[in-house]
Enzyme design. Structure first.
Site, mmCIF file in Angstrom:
data_model
loop_
_atom_site.group_PDB
_atom_site.id
_atom_site.type_symbol
_atom_site.label_atom_id
_atom_site.label_comp_id
_atom_site.label_asym_id
_atom_site.label_seq_id
_atom_site.Cartn_x
_atom_site.Cartn_y
_atom_site.Cartn_z
ATOM 1 N N LYS A 13 1.008 -1.087 -0.033
ATOM 2 C CA LYS A 13 -0.117 0.193 0.098
ATOM 3 C C LYS A 13 0.894 1.312 -0.061
ATOM 4 C CE LYS A 13 -2.040 -1.380 3.729
ATOM 5 N NZ LYS A 13 -1.248 -2.543 4.135
ATOM 6 N N ARG A 88 -9.445 0.141 8.934
ATOM 7 C CA ARG A 88 -9.068 -1.085 9.325
ATOM 8 C C ARG A 88 -10.037 -1.921 10.127
ATOM 9 N NH1 ARG A 88 -3.199 0.025 8.924
ATOM 10 N NH2 ARG A 88 -1.829 -1.852 9.333
ATOM 11 N N ARG A 127 11.788 -5.260 4.769
ATOM 12 C CA ARG A 127 11.315 -3.904 4.159
ATOM 13 C C ARG A 127 12.188 -3.194 5.019
ATOM 14 N NH1 ARG A 127 5.260 -2.115 5.425
ATOM 15 N NH2 ARG A 127 5.390 -3.233 7.424
ATOM 16 N N ARG A 160 11.795 -0.960 10.532
ATOM 17 C CA ARG A 160 10.688 -0.463 11.680
ATOM 18 C C ARG A 160 10.865 -1.718 12.755
ATOM 19 N NH1 ARG A 160 5.206 0.149 8.507
ATOM 20 N NH2 ARG A 160 4.444 -1.196 10.312
ATOM 21 N N ARG A 171 0.021 -9.525 13.427
ATOM 22 C CA ARG A 171 -0.604 -8.437 12.368
ATOM 23 C C ARG A 171 -1.480 -9.185 11.302
ATOM 24 N NH1 ARG A 171 4.882 -5.465 11.243
ATOM 25 N NH2 ARG A 171 3.873 -4.279 9.844
HETATM 26 P P1 ADP Z 1 2.062 -1.978 3.363
HETATM 27 O O1 ADP Z 1 2.116 -0.404 3.255
HETATM 28 O O2 ADP Z 1 0.975 -2.369 2.554
HETATM 29 O O3 ADP Z 1 2.390 -2.385 4.698
HETATM 30 P P2 ADP Z 1 4.789 -1.795 1.618
HETATM 31 O O4 ADP Z 1 4.419 -0.837 0.547
HETATM 32 O O5 ADP Z 1 5.544 -0.966 2.691
HETATM 33 O O6 ADP Z 1 3.364 -2.289 2.496
HETATM 34 O O7 ADP Z 1 5.368 -2.809 1.209
HETATM 35 C C1 ADP Z 1 5.963 -3.840 2.187
HETATM 36 C C2 ADP Z 1 7.422 -4.241 1.635
HETATM 37 O O8 ADP Z 1 7.152 -5.213 0.299
HETATM 38 C C3 ADP Z 1 8.128 -3.408 1.218
HETATM 39 O O9 ADP Z 1 9.607 -3.808 1.636
HETATM 40 C C4 ADP Z 1 8.195 -3.218 -0.201
HETATM 41 O O10 ADP Z 1 9.308 -2.503 -0.625
HETATM 42 C C5 ADP Z 1 7.996 -4.554 -0.552
HETATM 43 N N1 ADP Z 1 6.956 -4.569 -1.999
HETATM 44 C C6 ADP Z 1 5.917 -3.528 -1.986
HETATM 45 N N2 ADP Z 1 5.369 -4.064 -3.279
HETATM 46 C C7 ADP Z 1 5.994 -5.113 -3.684
HETATM 47 C C8 ADP Z 1 5.715 -5.960 -5.031
HETATM 48 N N3 ADP Z 1 4.795 -5.784 -5.728
HETATM 49 N N4 ADP Z 1 6.562 -7.131 -4.964
HETATM 50 C C9 ADP Z 1 7.569 -7.319 -4.059
HETATM 51 N N5 ADP Z 1 7.939 -6.481 -2.926
HETATM 52 C C10 ADP Z 1 6.962 -5.426 -2.727
HETATM 53 P P1 ADP Z 2 1.581 -2.318 8.040
HETATM 54 O O1 ADP Z 2 0.658 -1.835 6.817
HETATM 55 O O2 ADP Z 2 2.844 -2.879 7.672
HETATM 56 O O3 ADP Z 2 0.543 -2.980 8.834
HETATM 57 P P2 ADP Z 2 1.084 0.391 9.306
HETATM 58 O O4 ADP Z 2 2.244 1.644 9.099
HETATM 59 O O5 ADP Z 2 -0.231 0.593 8.379
HETATM 60 O O6 ADP Z 2 1.851 -0.754 9.062
HETATM 61 O O7 ADP Z 2 0.706 0.258 10.659
HETATM 62 C C1 ADP Z 2 1.604 -0.082 11.607
HETATM 63 C C2 ADP Z 2 0.737 -0.435 13.061
HETATM 64 O O8 ADP Z 2 -0.159 0.745 13.443
HETATM 65 C C3 ADP Z 2 -0.421 -1.367 12.807
HETATM 66 O O9 ADP Z 2 0.163 -2.570 13.289
HETATM 67 C C4 ADP Z 2 -1.512 -0.707 14.284
HETATM 68 O O10 ADP Z 2 -0.989 -1.188 15.247
HETATM 69 C C5 ADP Z 2 -1.398 0.870 13.918
HETATM 70 N N1 ADP Z 2 -2.170 1.244 13.100
HETATM 71 C C6 ADP Z 2 -2.028 1.935 11.709
HETATM 72 N N2 ADP Z 2 -3.199 2.233 11.156
HETATM 73 C C7 ADP Z 2 -4.198 1.809 12.255
HETATM 74 C C8 ADP Z 2 -5.702 1.896 12.069
HETATM 75 N N3 ADP Z 2 -6.400 2.220 10.994
HETATM 76 N N4 ADP Z 2 -6.462 1.222 12.974
HETATM 77 C C9 ADP Z 2 -5.764 0.448 14.101
HETATM 78 N N5 ADP Z 2 -4.217 0.379 14.282
HETATM 79 C C10 ADP Z 2 -3.770 1.010 13.205
#
Ligand code: ADP
Ligand code: ADP
Ligand code: ZN
Length: 213
Positions: A13, A88, A127, A160, A171
């Site tokens: 995302k 979420r 990541r 992170r 998660r």
């Molecule tokens: P989210 O915001 O949904 O948690 P991220 O955009 O941070 O996810 O992506 C999670 C990890 O996967 C990052 O290390 C990112 O560089 C990698 N990633 C994102 N899109 C892809 C893809 N299409 N194929 C492989 N790795 C990806």
């Molecule tokens: P990822 O896409 O890898 O799960 P985020 O940065 O979106 O990472 O979220 C990290 C953490 O922040 C989540 O595991 C949760 O604890 C909290 N968080 C983020 N957005 C929300 C939400 N909309 N509702 C509840 N918790 C959230």
């Protein structure tokens, strides 16, 4: 254009949000980034949220809804925004719907990035993120142009604290029990589109651009 990116933690995302910012010139609203900024600033809200985040649990709805209410009221959201990691839970989605109704706007499209659980652990543990602008990279699948440095702002990339194999389990559990029901919620509202999130970063980007036009 008001867009929401939907998908499991690590689905891509944040990565795709950066491309949408460039293309449409609208801001990304990442509740995760906002919470991490609050932790860094040492606010009470941040300290409270941290306990949940470190354990891979969702932060309470009331905290998150308050954050979004304030953020959507800012002037840069007038032309649209990209929601990343919010809503979420069903209560969050309902609160958003009400809030947007009050503002006279609605969600134009929800993009679901479909990635199976088996791929999520590798994505999350590899990541590396930019503490300054929130961009994320992957050591193997999406490496920055210069090792350890953010392509967008030049800051040093970090891992992170919650990006460990242990935390991923809780998660993903939170995702399946609390977040996945939103798929039906937005399908019923005729705004849901799905993309194959297992493709390369640039192919996923093209698929999303095709949907949004
Ligand atoms: P989210 O915001 O949904 O948690 P991220 O955009 O941070 O996810 O992506 C999670 C990890 O996967 C990052 O290390 C990112 O560089 C990698 N990633 C994102 N899109 C892809 C893809 N299409 N194929 C492989 N790795 C990806
Ligand atoms: P990822 O896409 O890898 O799960 P985020 O940065 O979106 O990472 O979220 C990290 C953490 O922040 C989540 O595991 C949760 O604890 C909290 N968080 C983020 N957005 C929300 C939400 N909309 N509702 C509840 N918790 C959230
Ligand atoms: Zn950066």
């Amino acid at each position: 254009m008001n867009i929401m990116l939907f998908g499991a933690p690590g689905a891509g995302k944040g990565t795709q949000a950066k491309f949408l910012i460039e293309k449409y010139g609208i801001p990304q609203i990442s509740t995760g980034d906002i919470l991490r900024a609050a932790i860094k600033a040492g606010t009470n809200m941040g300290l409270e949220a941290k306990r949940f985040m470190d354990e891979g649990k969702l932060v309470p709805d009331s905290t998150i809804i308050g954050i979004i209410k304030d953020r959507l009221a800012e002037s840069d959201c007038k032309e649209g925004f990209i929601l990343d990691g919010f809503p979420r839970t069903i209560p969050q989605a309902e609160a958003l719907e009400l809030l947007m109704k009050e503002m006279g706007i609605s969600l134009d499209r929800v993009i679901s990035l479909n990635v199976p659980d088996e791929l999520i652990v590798g994505r999350i543990t590899g990541r590396r993120v930019c503490p300054k602008c929130g961009a994320s990279f992957h050591m193997e699948f999406n490496s920055p142009k210069v090792e350890g440095i953010c392509d967008y702002c030049g800051d040093k990339l970090v891992q992170r604290k919650d990006d460990t194999a242990e935390t991923v389990v809780s998660r993903l559990d939170a995702y399946h029990t609390q977040t996945a029901p939103l798929f039906d919620f937005y399908t019923e509202r005729n705004v849901m589109s799905e993309v194959d999130g297992t493709k390369d970063v640039s192919d996923v980007k093209e698929d999303i651009f095709k949907i949004l036009g």
